[in-house]
Design a protein around this motif. Structure first.
Motif, PDB file in Angstrom:
ATOM      1  N   UNK A  79       0.768  -1.351   0.277  1.00 53.21           N
ATOM      2  CA  UNK A  79       0.183  -0.096  -0.176  1.00 53.21           C
ATOM      3  C   UNK A  79       1.237   1.422   0.109  1.00 53.21           C
ATOM      4  N   UNK A  80       0.577   2.333  -0.425  1.00 49.86           N
ATOM      5  CA  UNK A  80       0.786   3.696  -0.374  1.00 49.86           C
ATOM      6  C   UNK A  80       0.139   4.866  -0.550  1.00 49.86           C
ATOM      7  N   UNK A  81       0.444   5.936   0.162  1.00 51.47           N
ATOM      8  CA  UNK A  81      -0.003   6.955  -0.083  1.00 51.47           C
ATOM      9  C   UNK A  81       0.456   8.508  -0.335  1.00 51.47           C
ATOM     10  N   UNK A  82      -0.580   8.715  -1.079  1.00 47.92           N
ATOM     11  CA  UNK A  82       0.149   9.936  -1.699  1.00 47.92           C
ATOM     12  C   UNK A  82      -1.299  11.819  -1.169  1.00 47.92           C
ATOM     13  N   UNK A  83      -0.939  12.581  -1.011  1.00 51.65           N
ATOM     14  CA  UNK A  83      -1.394  14.165  -0.437  1.00 51.65           C
ATOM     15  C   UNK A  83      -1.418  14.878  -1.364  1.00 51.65           C
ATOM     16  N   UNK A  84      -2.168  15.799  -1.276  1.00 46.56           N
ATOM     17  CA  UNK A  84      -2.342  16.557  -2.414  1.00 46.56           C
ATOM     18  C   UNK A  84      -2.472  18.443  -1.609  1.00 46.56           C
ATOM     19  N   UNK A  85      -1.301  19.321  -1.264  1.00 45.56           N
ATOM     20  CA  UNK A  85      -1.855  19.849  -0.612  1.00 45.56           C
ATOM     21  C   UNK A  85      -2.728  20.996  -0.600  1.00 45.56           C
ATOM     22  N   UNK A  86      -3.050  21.653   1.129  1.00 37.91           N
ATOM     23  CA  UNK A  86      -4.073  22.443   0.425  1.00 37.91           C
ATOM     24  C   UNK A  86      -3.936  24.031  -0.939  1.00 37.91           C
ATOM     25  N   UNK A  87      -2.671  23.928  -1.195  1.00 38.46           N
ATOM     26  CA  UNK A  87      -1.773  25.459  -2.339  1.00 38.46           C
ATOM     27  C   UNK A  87      -2.317  24.031  -3.641  1.00 38.46           C
ATOM     28  N   UNK A  88      -2.235  22.834  -3.965  1.00 44.10           N
ATOM     29  CA  UNK A  88      -2.387  22.195  -4.661  1.00 44.10           C
ATOM     30  C   UNK A  88      -3.766  22.325  -4.784  1.00 44.10           C
ATOM     31  N   UNK A  89      -4.523  21.983  -4.395  1.00 48.31           N
ATOM     32  CA  UNK A  89      -5.964  21.965  -4.162  1.00 48.31           C
ATOM     33  C   UNK A  89      -6.397  23.333  -4.678  1.00 48.31           C
ATOM     34  N   UNK A  90      -6.069  25.264  -3.831  1.00 50.70           N
ATOM     35  CA  UNK A  90      -6.586  25.704  -4.537  1.00 50.70           C
ATOM     36  C   UNK A  90      -5.880  25.976  -6.255  1.00 50.70           C
ATOM     37  N   UNK A  91      -4.669  25.781  -6.106  1.00 46.75           N
ATOM     38  CA  UNK A  91      -4.169  25.708  -7.902  1.00 46.75           C
ATOM     39  C   UNK A  91      -4.818  24.820  -8.876  1.00 46.75           C
ATOM     40  N   UNK A  92      -5.445  23.752  -8.167  1.00 45.88           N
ATOM     41  CA  UNK A  92      -6.022  23.326  -9.194  1.00 45.88           C
ATOM     42  C   UNK A  92      -7.177  23.282  -9.099  1.00 45.88           C
ATOM     43  N   UNK A  93      -8.253  22.773  -8.602  1.00 41.68           N
ATOM     44  CA  UNK A  93      -9.453  22.511  -8.106  1.00 41.68           C
ATOM     45  C   UNK A  93      -9.257  21.150  -7.638  1.00 41.68           C
ATOM     46  N   UNK A  94     -10.594  20.722  -6.941  1.00 45.27           N
ATOM     47  CA  UNK A  94     -10.263  19.404  -6.682  1.00 45.27           C
ATOM     48  C   UNK A  94     -10.442  17.866  -7.061  1.00 45.27           C
ATOM     49  N   UNK A  95     -11.098  18.026  -8.342  1.00 50.87           N
ATOM     50  CA  UNK A  95     -10.404  16.741  -9.455  1.00 50.87           C
ATOM     51  C   UNK A  95      -9.225  16.940  -9.554  1.00 50.87           C
ATOM     52  N   UNK A  96      -8.720  17.278  -9.706  1.00 53.58           N
ATOM     53  CA  UNK A  96      -7.018  17.722 -10.601  1.00 53.58           C
ATOM     54  C   UNK A  96      -6.209  17.013  -9.089  1.00 53.58           C
ATOM     55  N   UNK A  97      -6.473  17.775  -7.957  1.00 52.36           N
ATOM     56  CA  UNK A  97      -5.751  17.732  -6.672  1.00 52.36           C
ATOM     57  C   UNK A  97      -5.783  15.965  -6.385  1.00 52.36           C
ATOM     58  N   UNK A  98      -6.957  15.490  -6.939  1.00 50.67           N
ATOM     59  CA  UNK A  98      -7.113  14.256  -6.417  1.00 50.67           C
ATOM     60  C   UNK A  98      -6.146  13.040  -7.666  1.00 50.67           C
ATOM     61  N   UNK A  99      -6.140  13.716  -8.409  1.00 49.83           N
ATOM     62  CA  UNK A  99      -6.073  12.701  -9.623  1.00 49.83           C
ATOM     63  C   UNK A  99      -4.434  13.197  -9.273  1.00 49.83           C
ATOM     64  N   UNK A 100      -3.868  13.918  -8.876  1.00 49.44           N
ATOM     65  CA  UNK A 100      -2.239  14.478  -8.706  1.00 49.44           C
ATOM     66  C   UNK A 100      -1.963  13.202  -7.141  1.00 49.44           C
ATOM     67  N   UNK A 101      -3.257  13.120  -6.026  1.00 42.70           N
ATOM     68  CA  UNK A 101      -2.982  12.641  -5.609  1.00 42.70           C
ATOM     69  C   UNK A 101      -2.483  10.418  -5.471  1.00 42.70           C
ATOM     70  N   UNK A 102      -3.624  10.387  -6.669  1.00 43.83           N
ATOM     71  CA  UNK A 102      -3.574   9.573  -6.389  1.00 43.83           C
ATOM     72  C   UNK A 102      -2.281   8.635  -7.465  1.00 43.83           C
ATOM     73  N   UNK A 103      -1.724   9.162  -8.657  1.00 49.82           N
ATOM     74  CA  UNK A 103      -0.616   8.945  -8.700  1.00 49.82           C
ATOM     75  C   UNK A 103       0.322   8.844  -7.993  1.00 49.82           C
ATOM     76  N   UNK A 104       0.866  10.080  -7.326  1.00 44.65           N
ATOM     77  CA  UNK A 104       1.261   9.642  -6.525  1.00 44.65           C
ATOM     78  C   UNK A 104       1.605   8.280  -5.556  1.00 44.65           C
ATOM     79  N   UNK A 105       0.171   8.191  -5.056  1.00 41.78           N
ATOM     80  CA  UNK A 105       0.032   7.003  -4.444  1.00 41.78           C
ATOM     81  C   UNK A 105       0.484   5.903  -5.072  1.00 41.78           C
ATOM     82  N   UNK A 106       0.019   5.463  -6.435  1.00 40.14           N
ATOM     83  CA  UNK A 106       0.413   4.413  -7.068  1.00 40.14           C
ATOM     84  C   UNK A 106       1.647   4.251  -7.335  1.00 40.14           C
TER      85      UNK A 106
END
Length: 233
Positions: A79-106
């Motif tokens: 298992x692995x975890x990925x995070x998107x920071x509040x700054x990244x959420x503000x910049x990208x929006x939630x959907x793109x931030x979710x993808x960023x965090x998910x790709x980091x985890x994968x």
């Protein structure tokens, strides 16, 4: 409340129809919070019988959830975890931030999965990942349920660590989500460095409204409208 335990049915179907050998379950936590990151866990479990009591993390008491997460981290294949920071959420929006965090985890998994079971109805991962979305997958799919519990416990622990610095906000109890204590602290002290400044809660705080950030990315706006990022199989 009784519930049906999760199964490997979806994973078996994916394996049978695509030939995938490694299937990861993916789930997120923190999407609706005012503060803190959005956290995604990717978990690979194989087809083994899970620890008893496994289900969607929201259906388990905090004490039981913490105990179960400790067992799951030893039980899962990886298992692995990925995070998107509040700054990244503000910049990208939630959907793109979710993808960023998910790709980091994968990407942090020791072996790249052949296919993904993604909780929910929207495929925010997209190509090149092979994705099967499953509504309430955190209740019905073993790998997704495991990811749900691990993600929730790990993010809650991260937010609890902020309690000492920002005790008035009640992060140890609310994990950055809306609550009366959280709202009262915002009204008095304004947002911390861990708050999402593009969130609408600032609209109700006239004295802090000037801090609100507005996203200008056309891609982020399109993703936030609910569009899929890729084809499902």
């Amino acid at each position: 409340m009784p519930y049906e335990p999760p199964t490997h049915t979806v994973e078996r179907s994916i394996r049978a129809t695509t030939g995938a050998k490694i299937v990861a379950g993916v789930d997120e936590v923190g999407r609706g919070a005012w503060a803190g990151p959005v956290t995604v866990c990717a978990a690979v479990t194989g087809l083994r019988r899970p620890p008893p009591g496994l289900t969607d993390s929201k259906l388990i008491s905090p004490k039981r959830r913490t105990e179960l997460a400790g067992r799951l981290e030893q039980w899962v294949t990886s298992h692995a975890l990925g995070h998107a920071s509040p700054e990244e959420i503000d910049q990208l929006g939630m959907t793109a931030a979710l993808r960023l965090a998910a790709v980091r985890a994968l990407d942090a998994l020791p072996v790249r999965p052949d296919a993904i079971i993604l909780d929910g109805k929207h495929n925010y991962l997209g190509l090149p990942w092979q994705v099967r979305t499953v509504i309430k997958g955190d209740q019905s799919c073993v790998a997704v349920a495991a990811a749900s519990v691990i993600a929730k416990v790990r993010r809650d622990a991260m937010m609890a660590e902020l309690q000492g610095e920002f005790g008035d906000f009640g992060f140890a109890a609310n994990a950055g989500y809306p609550s009366p204590v959280h709202k009262a602290a915002l009204e008095e002290w304004g947002p911390t460095p861990y708050h999402r400044l593009s969130w609408s809660y600032l609209d109700a705080l006239p004295q802090w409204r000037h801090l609100k950030k507005v996203r200008v990315s056309a891609e982020a706006a399109a993703l936030e409208s609910g569009g899929q990022l890729g084809f499902e199989f």
